[in-house]
Write an enzyme that holds these catalytic residues in place. Structure first.
Site, PDB file in Angstrom:
ATOM      1  N   THR A  38      45.374  86.652  10.946  1.00  0.00           N
ATOM      2  CA  THR A  38      44.299  86.754  11.931  1.00  0.00           C
ATOM      3  C   THR A  38      44.179  85.520  12.812  1.00  0.00           C
ATOM      4  O   THR A  38      43.957  85.621  14.011  1.00  0.00           O
ATOM      5  CB  THR A  38      42.964  87.080  11.230  1.00  0.00           C
ATOM      6  OG1 THR A  38      41.961  87.253  12.216  1.00  0.00           O
ATOM      7  CG2 THR A  38      42.525  85.994  10.259  1.00  0.00           C
ATOM      8  N   ASP A  50      37.244  81.132  15.722  1.00  0.00           N
ATOM      9  CA  ASP A  50      35.950  81.796  15.542  1.00  0.00           C
ATOM     10  C   ASP A  50      35.166  81.691  16.843  1.00  0.00           C
ATOM     11  O   ASP A  50      34.790  80.591  17.252  1.00  0.00           O
ATOM     12  CB  ASP A  50      35.179  81.143  14.391  1.00  0.00           C
ATOM     13  CG  ASP A  50      33.951  81.924  13.974  1.00  0.00           C
ATOM     14  OD1 ASP A  50      33.517  82.827  14.715  1.00  0.00           O
ATOM     15  OD2 ASP A  50      33.418  81.630  12.893  1.00  0.00           O
ATOM     16  N   ARG A  52      32.268  83.167  17.416  1.00  0.00           N
ATOM     17  CA  ARG A  52      30.849  83.487  17.253  1.00  0.00           C
ATOM     18  C   ARG A  52      29.958  82.341  17.715  1.00  0.00           C
ATOM     19  O   ARG A  52      30.300  81.180  17.602  1.00  0.00           O
ATOM     20  CB  ARG A  52      30.549  83.819  15.800  1.00  0.00           C
ATOM     21  CG  ARG A  52      31.156  85.152  15.400  1.00  0.00           C
ATOM     22  CD  ARG A  52      30.930  85.443  13.966  1.00  0.00           C
ATOM     23  NE  ARG A  52      31.764  84.540  13.177  1.00  0.00           N
ATOM     24  CZ  ARG A  52      31.898  84.619  11.865  1.00  0.00           C
ATOM     25  NH1 ARG A  52      31.240  85.528  11.192  1.00  0.00           N
ATOM     26  NH2 ARG A  52      32.686  83.789  11.221  1.00  0.00           N
ATOM     27  N   THR A  73      26.923  83.037   2.315  1.00  0.00           N
ATOM     28  CA  THR A  73      28.172  83.058   3.063  1.00  0.00           C
ATOM     29  C   THR A  73      29.334  82.543   2.226  1.00  0.00           C
ATOM     30  O   THR A  73      29.122  81.791   1.264  1.00  0.00           O
ATOM     31  CB  THR A  73      28.079  82.205   4.351  1.00  0.00           C
ATOM     32  OG1 THR A  73      29.267  82.381   5.133  1.00  0.00           O
ATOM     33  CG2 THR A  73      27.904  80.730   4.031  1.00  0.00           C
ATOM     34  N   LYS A  78      29.969  78.094   8.940  1.00  0.00           N
ATOM     35  CA  LYS A  78      28.607  78.519   9.279  1.00  0.00           C
ATOM     36  C   LYS A  78      27.606  77.443   8.885  1.00  0.00           C
ATOM     37  O   LYS A  78      26.699  77.116   9.649  1.00  0.00           O
ATOM     38  CB  LYS A  78      28.256  79.834   8.580  1.00  0.00           C
ATOM     39  CG  LYS A  78      28.947  81.032   9.153  1.00  0.00           C
ATOM     40  CD  LYS A  78      28.531  82.288   8.424  1.00  0.00           C
ATOM     41  CE  LYS A  78      29.313  83.478   8.937  1.00  0.00           C
ATOM     42  NZ  LYS A  78      29.000  84.689   8.185  1.00  0.00           N
TER      43      LYS A  78
END
Length: 126
Positions: A38, A50, A52, A73, A78
């Site tokens: 990925t 990432d 986000r 998580t 994060k």
């Protein structure tokens, strides 16, 4: 909540999937289907690992007066993002993950390349 209220909420939350990025994300998924992990697939297409944006979560926590949290998580990034925004993460609570032959490589890449705390097991019998 009416359907129009629901649609308004969805459009006000910034997410990385747009009419411009959705086709490219499908290409990323196709690369992953060919065995490219990925992170490498996203890198090949010019994406960061990432995309986000945690700003909406940070705003919600601030609006609720929550400045210290336990975070559910497996992703250490994060916690770092929230901490950098002034939210004290007192503990990261790992979540369970169902590993199977279809997602094992994806999850392995998360563990090996981004230090996610996912417990992997042999999926050859699945």
């Amino acid at each position: 909540m009416s359907a129009s209220d629901s649609a308004k909420i969805r459009t006000e939350v910034p997410i990385p999937l747009t009419e411009k990025t959705i086709p490219t994300r499908f290409v990323s998924f196709a690369l992953q289907d060919k065995g490219i992990d990925t992170y490498k697939a996203n890198e090949m297409l010019g994406f960061d690992h990432d995309l986000r944006d945690f700003t909406p979560a940070i705003h919600m926590l601030n609006a609720l007066g929550l400045h210290r949290i336990r975070l559910l998580t497996n992703n250490p990034h994060k916690a770092k993002e929230l901490t950098a925004a002034g939210v004290e993460v007192t503990e990261c609570v790992e979540t369970g993950v169902y590993v199977n032959q279809h997602n094992a490589n994806y999850l392995r890449a998360k563990v090996e390349q981004q230090q996610h705390s996912i417990k992997l097991r042999d999926t050859s019998e699945d």
